[in-house]
Write an enzyme that holds these catalytic residues in place. Structure first.
Site, PDB file in Angstrom:
ATOM      1  CB  CYS A 170      -1.035  -0.011   1.087  1.00  0.00           C
ATOM      2  SG  CYS A 170      -0.174   0.044   2.922  1.00  0.00           S
ATOM      3  CG  HIS A 230      -4.532  -0.160   3.723  1.00  0.00           C
ATOM      4  ND1 HIS A 230      -3.795  -0.903   2.944  1.00  0.00           N
ATOM      5  CD2 HIS A 230      -5.752   0.321   2.902  1.00  0.00           C
ATOM      6  CE1 HIS A 230      -4.617  -0.958   1.883  1.00  0.00           C
ATOM      7  NE2 HIS A 230      -5.331  -0.108   1.778  1.00  0.00           N
ATOM      8  CG  HIS A 282      -6.859   0.512  -1.674  1.00  0.00           C
ATOM      9  ND1 HIS A 282      -7.001  -0.037  -0.460  1.00  0.00           N
ATOM     10  CD2 HIS A 282      -7.676   0.012  -2.590  1.00  0.00           C
ATOM     11  CE1 HIS A 282      -8.239  -0.868  -0.747  1.00  0.00           C
ATOM     12  NE2 HIS A 282      -8.582  -0.832  -2.014  1.00  0.00           N
TER      13      HIS A 282
END
Length: 410
Positions: A322, A370, A382
């Site tokens: 990420c 994240h 993402h």
């Protein structure tokens, strides 16, 4: 937007595009909305589907956290390795210079021996061929003694500095070893969490997988609904701001017309300059324009990465995790972001979710494990987690409570 993560019902992130290759992995992140949270274990001793789903969700979250720790350890190791290499090169150069100084001292000692240094002046005078030879030799010895002192002082200084650098290099090597051990530990942790999750998933039967798929679809619908609602709110806010600017401009124009009309009369007294401050264009206009240009480049890059696999610790070009994706996207726009989510969250200005603009970074969970890049209309691009691919989906993919903050990085 929730600034802190609230307790949430068991569930992980929703899946995006469905392909046979990722169907199994995608099913692991769903919340069982159609099931009760307190479902009991099955009669045969196997954990319930809800328990398996929650366990897998926790494992993937823990793996994400371990991945960011791995990224941080890897970055420290890389920097420390460069420092150690530089120190070792410096020590080697200093050692070579030290050896040269040592040789010079040896040459001076040999010259002193050849010229009879240390012999009493009376004996040297008597042994000289002439008085002039004696005085010439004395002046030479004086110059040699001064040079010798400088050489000795220089040697002692270089020897001390070289020893300090050697000690510094030894300490850096020790730190490097610690960083490498942290790297190995983080890597092993990630692999263990993922292995356990795969093992749990392998025990699900077809009926259980179908139930998970149905629950995931419901969660996707809810996430899409929330994204649409956010997009509507943002559009209304923009319209209100635009209307306010237009009204402000109209008011300024009316005031100017009135002043012009009165100035046309030759009998009217002169009007003193107004002391009121006219409304000005918000100073953020040029800044917003500059940011939008950079954000457009970052998003263009991110879109070309859609479909590439998530691989923990990866920074491209074939795969990403990420923070590796967000770092690479903004690098394409000429902006350098730190490697980990923990550092990226401090690399800009925090803004409310309601004011999020394309290009902003959206962070998730209290432990900041994240991140995605906002594309507008409540959506982001993402790299979700192992077993999935880079994709575009709602920022509410794991529920509103999972959103930690929004940061504008440039």
């Amino acid at each position: 937007m929730a600034s802190h993560r609230k307790s949430r019902t068991p569930g992980t992130r929703v899946a995006g595009k469905r392909t046979p290759a990722i169907a199994t992995a995608a099913l692991t992140s769903v919340a069982l909305l159609s099931q009760t949270a307190d479902a009991a274990p099955s009669d045969d001793g196997r954990p319930s589907l809800e328990e398996v789903e929650k366990k897998v969700d926790d494992l993937y979250r823990q793996a994400e956290s371990a991945t960011e720790k791995y990224n941080a350890a890897k970055e420290r190791t890389t920097k420390q390795r460069k420092r150690v290499d530089a120190l070792l090169d410096d020590v080697a150069q200093r050692t070579e210079t030290l050896n040269g100084a040592r040789e010079e001292l040896g040459s001076l000692a040999a010259a002193q021996y050849r010229t009879g240094a240390g012999v009493p002046d009376t004996a040297t005078f008597l042994l000289a061929n002439s008085p002039q030879d004696f005085f010439d030799q004395s002046r030479l010895m004086d110059r040699m003694t001064g040079r010798q002192k400088e050489a000795v002082d220089d040697y002692v200084t270089q020897q001390s500095e070289t020893m300090e650098k050697r000690q510094e290099a030894a300490e850096s090597l020790e730190t490097l070893t610690e960083s490498q051990n942290d790297l190995k530990t983080a890597k092993a942790t990630v692999q263990k969490k993922l292995s356990t999750a795969r093992e749990l998933l392998s025990k699900l039967d077809a009926e259980e997988r179908a139930r998970l798929a149905a629950a995931e679809e419901k969660k996707q619908e809810e996430a899409a609904r929330k994204a649409a609602e956010l997009a509507r709110q943002q559009a209304e806010q923009q319209q209100a701001e635009e209307k306010a600017r237009q009204e402000s401009g109209t008011s300024d124009a009316s005031g100017s017309s009135g002043s012009s009309g009165s100035s046309g009369s030759t009998t009217a007294p002169s009007t003193p300059p107004s002391t009121s401050t006219p409304p000005s264009t918000p100073p953020s206009t040029s800044t917003d324009s500059s940011y939008a240009a950079k954000a457009e480049k970052a998003l263009a890059f991110a879109r070309t990465q859609i479909g590439k696999p998530y691989v923990w610790g990866a920074t491209g070009p074939g795969s990403y995790d990420c923070s590796g994706l967000t770092q690479a996207a903004w690098k394409a726009a000429g902006v350098t972001l730190p490697r980990t989510t923990y550092d990226q969250v401090d690399a800009g200005t925090t803004v409310p979710l309601s004011q999020a603009q394309p290009g902003d970074l959206v962070f998730f969970y209290d432990d900041l494990t994240h991140v995605g890049v906002y594309v507008g209309n409540g959506m982001m691009i993402h790299a979700p987690k192992p077993g999935t691919y880079v994709r575009e989906e709602s920022v509410f993919y794991d529920g509103e409570s999972s959103i930690h903050s929004v940061v504008r990085p440039a």
